[in-house]
Scaffold this active site. Sequence first.
Site, short mmCIF file in Angstrom:
data_model
loop_
_atom_site.label_atom_id
_atom_site.label_comp_id
_atom_site.label_asym_id
_atom_site.label_seq_id
_atom_site.Cartn_x
_atom_site.Cartn_y
_atom_site.Cartn_z
N ASP A 13 7.67 49.52 -54.83
CA ASP A 13 7.78 50.36 -53.56
C ASP A 13 5.74 50.86 -53.66
O ASP A 13 5.27 50.40 -52.30
CB ASP A 13 7.32 51.28 -53.97
CG ASP A 13 8.72 51.85 -53.57
OD1 ASP A 13 9.70 50.86 -54.10
OD2 ASP A 13 9.31 52.92 -53.22
N GLU B 126 19.60 46.57 -50.85
CA GLU B 126 20.09 46.14 -52.13
C GLU B 126 21.55 46.56 -51.32
O GLU B 126 22.42 46.69 -52.03
CB GLU B 126 19.88 47.92 -52.54
CG GLU B 126 18.18 47.76 -52.82
CD GLU B 126 17.77 48.19 -53.74
OE1 GLU B 126 18.22 49.38 -53.77
OE2 GLU B 126 16.96 48.39 -54.32
N GLN C 21 17.36 47.46 -45.52
CA GLN C 21 16.06 47.65 -44.85
C GLN C 21 16.35 46.10 -44.05
O GLN C 21 16.82 45.77 -45.18
CB GLN C 21 15.57 48.46 -46.03
CG GLN C 21 15.15 47.55 -47.39
CD GLN C 21 14.49 48.19 -48.94
OE1 GLN C 21 15.00 49.00 -48.77
NE2 GLN C 21 13.16 47.46 -48.70
O1 IFM Z 1 12.45 50.39 -53.79
C1 IFM Z 1 12.98 51.69 -53.44
C2 IFM Z 1 14.50 49.97 -52.75
O2 IFM Z 1 13.53 48.76 -52.31
C3 IFM Z 1 15.80 50.99 -52.38
N1 IFM Z 1 15.87 52.09 -53.02
C4 IFM Z 1 14.50 52.69 -53.21
C5 IFM Z 1 14.05 52.47 -54.19
C6 IFM Z 1 12.55 52.88 -54.51
O3 IFM Z 1 12.10 53.62 -53.66
#
Ligand code: IFM
Length: 727
Positions: free
Chosen positions: A325, A466, A578
């Site tokens: 992030d 994910e 995503q």
């Molecule tokens: O880094 C992210 C990931 O891409 C998706 N789940 C939450 C994480 C933290 O924001």
Amino acid sequence: MWTLTENTFDPASQHHKETIFTIGNGYLSTRGALEEGYPGESRATFVHGVFDAAPIVVTELANAPDWLGLQIVLNGEKFSLAQGQILEYHRQLDLLTGLLTRRVRWQSPTGQTAVIQFERFASLEDEHLLCLRCQITPEFEGEIELRATLNGHVDNQGLRHWNLTRQGRKNGQTAWLEALTRQSGITLALAMRLLSSARSAFDYWDAEGQPTLRQVVHARPGETVTLTKFVGIATSRDSDHPLALALEHAARPQSWDSVLEAQRQAWAREWQRCEVSIEGDEEAELAVRFSLFQLLIAAPRHDSRVNIGAKTLSGFGYRGHAFWDTEIFMLPVFTYTAPHIARNLLDYRYLTLPAARQKASDAGYEGAWFAWESADTGEEVTPTWVPDFQDKKKLARVWTGDLAIHISADVAYGAWQYWRATGEDDWYIRCGAELMLETAKFFASRAEWQEERNGYGYRDVIGPDEYHDHVNNNAYTNILAQWNIETALETLAWLEQTAPQRAAELKDSLNLTPERLARWRDIAARMILNQRPDGLIEQFDGYFNLTDVNLADYEPRTRSMHEIFGIEAANHYQVLKQPDVLMALYLLPERFTPEQVRVNYDYYTPRTDHTYGSSLGPSMQAIVACQMGDVEAAYEHFIRAARADLRDVRGNAGDGIHAASAGGIWQAVVFGFGGLRIHSDGRWETHSRLPRHWKRLAFCFTLRGQQHTVTQDNLLHHDSILHRGTR
Ligand code: IFM
């Protein structure tokens, strides 16, 4: 629009409001909990770098002893919004100054009425100083009792991190508290100094772990009593004598007005570098300013040993751990508006290179594999198991710490983007190049020759999407790894020209032999990219064979598709958490044609869980939609991101600010709607695609030390406007 306001108090939304009314100064943040407390509150102050061990999550930011406490007793009745009557209520956060104000007209259960106003801010000018002022105007005659506290009896949702070591009173109006984290051994000191408009003396209550200064004032109707609380804070990360430092900072302020004026000036300097205005859309304008504010209060200005967690310093979510992030979502904001902050964040990665090398070597690889979740040391702190969201009594395995290798390329990308934007060759020679080479070395050693595909790639990984784990040849991972290796080779060639001594040093220390470099070239040249002749990229091997889903069939819904399908089953469907392929196309625009982007955009957009998938997705989707000229769709995604915190549309804002989304919101405005494109040679241009109802967009950015301001009028409300510039 510069203010966030609330006109009624709703206990049901108190955690959400605590998050969005968070204040901070890049050293710490304090959630918007009420000074006097409220049942069920999630009160917290987090100080950068103050981690302590915790079960399951490995380590977490320890909720610091509370500096806010102020109890008010009106003629024997304690002021609390949980009782009596709230006759008037107004709270506002002024983003221009970081000042949080709450004004309440309250009537006690027996009918004592007073107007009580609280103001607080974390000084941006002096990061060891916190300021609180309370003004009470009674409508009765009698007694007002004020109890100002420092409170060490705090915890992280039940887990206590502090041993309370010492406390005391310094003089009539100053008291202090010192505490020590239980495992990491960090000392934290708080010192409060009170100023009152009333003459009566302060008593000192030596309550265990909660030093309190108490003043009793005779109240007359309409006569305002003002109490100011200046709190100094320091830790053993700052000094060997944190208590002395805390006392010194508490003693410094001359008056409320003088510290507030310094605060105004400090914030004016911040906004001057990054201000964005959007005429014609107050919600969007507030959202982008709010996002910038939240990032700025979490941004370490004087410390390169810390990173910004996925929830900034504003909540317990993700325990203060930092992810990709930072580099992909937040860092560009700083790189282009506050490079000194970006550099601190990148230096953190440089400082944690030893841990990244260790992680790679523990797994049998070379180079640097950065932790998916990173805290103080840079070691991997991703929990291995967490409670399953479908049945909290069961555990679910978290694979990202083992399989999300793209993080190393994300870090390298952040370093490279920073270098291109700032032109800081010295930094790149000293730190950035090593980050680039070490991550490339990791990708070269992790790459596998796949005979049946006649190419190199990565088996058993997790990409940004994910919902699918243990996949082979994730497109984002392969594309970014290829870029990382190629850019490392270019870096080395550049170093040989520019800084031959450093090139020789790195070649020697990283063992970059000609044979090794030849292998890097071969891997990069033969990296597997699952691409069909029409340009459509398969997200990973076998993705096209998964079950397709019409997401509309599941509407209306309030849960993610992960929750609906279940963790295991989600692997069998084409639904994405995503954008994955689209993210790679966004990050590396020079490698893909607009036609390729179009074909992938058309394919993946209807398969993405935009509403309840990752909060990271909508802003990125908005940018690509802008590039495709699909401005209405872009706005829909953008506004979804904008509401993640301000309106709590995902229902989890109480855990803390969605920091990546905040960075993405700025990117969506500047790179998406504003269409800013920065070329690697320093040229830039904008190709704006403003939503019809935006009358004007203005933003600024800094490139190679020079600030540029862009103003885009939407006079025709549909034509795009082209600006060009060079440095
Ligand atoms: O880094 C992210 C990931 O891409 C998706 N789940 C939450 C994480 C933290 O924001």
